[in-house]
Scaffold this active site. Structure first.
Site, PDB file in Angstrom:
ATOM      1  N   MET A  29       0.911  -1.268   0.031  1.00  0.00           N
ATOM      2  CA  MET A  29       0.342  -0.077   0.395  1.00  0.00           C
ATOM      3  C   MET A  29       0.593   1.189   0.090  1.00  0.00           C
ATOM      4  O   MET A  29       0.254   2.639   0.445  1.00  0.00           O
ATOM      5  CB  MET A  29      -1.065   0.031   1.254  1.00  0.00           C
ATOM      6  N   HIS A  81      -4.599  -4.964  -8.706  1.00  0.00           N
ATOM      7  CA  HIS A  81      -5.768  -3.721  -8.274  1.00  0.00           C
ATOM      8  C   HIS A  81      -6.638  -4.185  -8.535  1.00  0.00           C
ATOM      9  O   HIS A  81      -7.358  -5.346  -9.199  1.00  0.00           O
ATOM     10  CB  HIS A  81      -5.580  -2.523  -8.352  1.00  0.00           C
ATOM     11  N   THR A 137       4.071   1.577 -13.225  1.00  0.00           N
ATOM     12  CA  THR A 137       4.869   2.846 -14.178  1.00  0.00           C
ATOM     13  C   THR A 137       4.579   3.460 -13.130  1.00  0.00           C
ATOM     14  O   THR A 137       3.891   3.523 -12.235  1.00  0.00           O
ATOM     15  CB  THR A 137       4.047   3.437 -15.208  1.00  0.00           C
ATOM     16  N   ASP A 158      -1.156   3.294 -10.389  1.00  0.00           N
ATOM     17  CA  ASP A 158      -1.926   2.636 -10.973  1.00  0.00           C
ATOM     18  C   ASP A 158      -3.047   2.705 -12.221  1.00  0.00           C
ATOM     19  O   ASP A 158      -3.972   2.686 -13.037  1.00  0.00           O
ATOM     20  CB  ASP A 158      -3.718   2.573 -10.129  1.00  0.00           C
ATOM     21  N   GLU A 210      -9.215 -12.252  -8.021  1.00  0.00           N
ATOM     22  CA  GLU A 210      -7.654 -11.892  -8.081  1.00  0.00           C
ATOM     23  C   GLU A 210      -6.202 -12.829  -7.475  1.00  0.00           C
ATOM     24  O   GLU A 210      -5.705 -12.962  -8.011  1.00  0.00           O
ATOM     25  CB  GLU A 210      -7.697 -10.857  -6.451  1.00  0.00           C
TER      26      GLU A 210
HETATM   27  C1  GAR Z   1      -6.756  -7.171  -2.850  1.00  0.00           C
HETATM   28  O1  GAR Z   1      -7.244  -6.611  -2.685  1.00  0.00           O
HETATM   29  C2  GAR Z   1      -5.060  -6.431  -3.327  1.00  0.00           C
HETATM   30  O2  GAR Z   1      -5.845  -6.412  -4.685  1.00  0.00           O
HETATM   31  C3  GAR Z   1      -5.674  -4.545  -2.639  1.00  0.00           C
HETATM   32  O3  GAR Z   1      -5.213  -4.739  -1.505  1.00  0.00           O
HETATM   33  C4  GAR Z   1      -5.928  -6.348  -1.000  1.00  0.00           C
HETATM   34  C5  GAR Z   1      -4.580  -7.170  -0.661  1.00  0.00           C
HETATM   35  O4  GAR Z   1      -4.669  -7.879  -0.003  1.00  0.00           O
HETATM   36  N1  GAR Z   1      -4.469  -3.892  -2.997  1.00  0.00           N
HETATM   37  C6  GAR Z   1      -4.669  -2.394  -3.676  1.00  0.00           C
HETATM   38  O5  GAR Z   1      -5.560  -1.695  -3.485  1.00  0.00           O
HETATM   39  C7  GAR Z   1      -3.674  -1.833  -4.083  1.00  0.00           C
HETATM   40  N2  GAR Z   1      -4.163  -0.641  -4.492  1.00  0.00           N
HETATM   41  P1  GAR Z   1      -4.630  -9.366   0.407  1.00  0.00           P
HETATM   42  O6  GAR Z   1      -3.342  -8.800   1.779  1.00  0.00           O
HETATM   43  O7  GAR Z   1      -5.063 -10.285   0.843  1.00  0.00           O
HETATM   44  O8  GAR Z   1      -3.326  -9.737  -0.760  1.00  0.00           O
END
Ligand code: GAR
Length: 202
Positions: free
Chosen positions: A93, A112, A144, A148, A177
């Site tokens: 993050m 994302h 990049t 995002d 995901e």
């Molecule tokens: C996931 O949903 C990922 O896509 C998001 O954080 C979560 C992490 O979950 N990422 C973002 O929002 C990046 N901008 P995880 O730690 O269980 O993989």
């Protein structure tokens, strides 16, 4: 036979469920990347203890009180020491500087939880619900300097239901995901390095 797979690092900030899906995929010898390092910007990230528990080298970055250049210098050094070829951001993050992204050009991927270019940045699932869209999803893209906004490698779409809470929608997207990210990492690694190796050979 020597392992010709590329060496990957996963960067996390929290739970690490996408990290787990990548680690599981990489257990198959046909997966073109091994994950040799997990780095977190938060020492208390649950994903970090999971990774060390399954024998992956981990590193918690010190706080960025010393400034972003020092913080990114540490990250760059850790990745370099581990001889990393590909960096996968998985719920990481923190925004990486243009300078850092440039040093690892085309070698950083991100997942994302929205159908980019819609809803970049924080709380993408809440943004989707606020916008009243009927479909949401996730995107894997090359990182990049612009957040995002890098080239999209793949997306997965899920329906938004009228009764959805942020948690319900996030869970539906997260299932996708976990499927999409390993598939896109494999596809990217195969095509990217095949092209590079061919160019080097020619
Ligand atoms: C996931 O949903 C990922 O896509 C998001 O954080 C979560 C992490 O979950 N990422 C973002 O929002 C990046 N901008 P995880 O730690 O269980 O993989």
């Amino acid at each position: 036979m020597s392992d010709t797979r590329k060496r990957g690092a996963i960067l996390i900030s929290g739970r690490g469920s996408n990290m787990v899906s990548l680690l599981q995929a990489a257990q198959h010898e046909s997966f073109p990347v091994t994950f040799d390092l997990v780095v977190s910007d938060k020492i208390e990230a649950p994903g970090l203890s999971h990774a060390s528990g399954v024998g992956i080298r981990t590193h918690a970055l010190r706080s960025c009180r010393d400034g972003r250049a020092a913080w990114e210098g540490e990250l760059h050094a850790v990745l370099g020491e581990a001889d990393i070829d590909l960096i996968c951001l998985a719920g990481f993050m923190r925004v990486l500087s243009a300078d850092f992204v440039d040093r690892w050009s085309e070698q950083i991927l991100n997942i994302h939880p929205s159908l980019l270019p819609d809803f970049p940045g924080l709380d993408a699932q809440a943004q989707a619900l606020d916008a009243g869209v009927s479909e949401a999803g996730c995107t894997v893209h090359v990182v990049t300097a612009q957040m995002d906004a890098g080239p999209v490698l793949g997306q997965a779409v899920v329906p938004v239901q009228a009764s959805d809470s942020v948690d319900a929608l996030s869970a539906r997207i997260l299932t996708e995901e976990h499927r999409l990210y390993p598939a896109m990492v494999a596809q990217y690694a195969q095509t990217f390095w095949a092209t590079k190796d061919a160019a080097n050979a020619g």
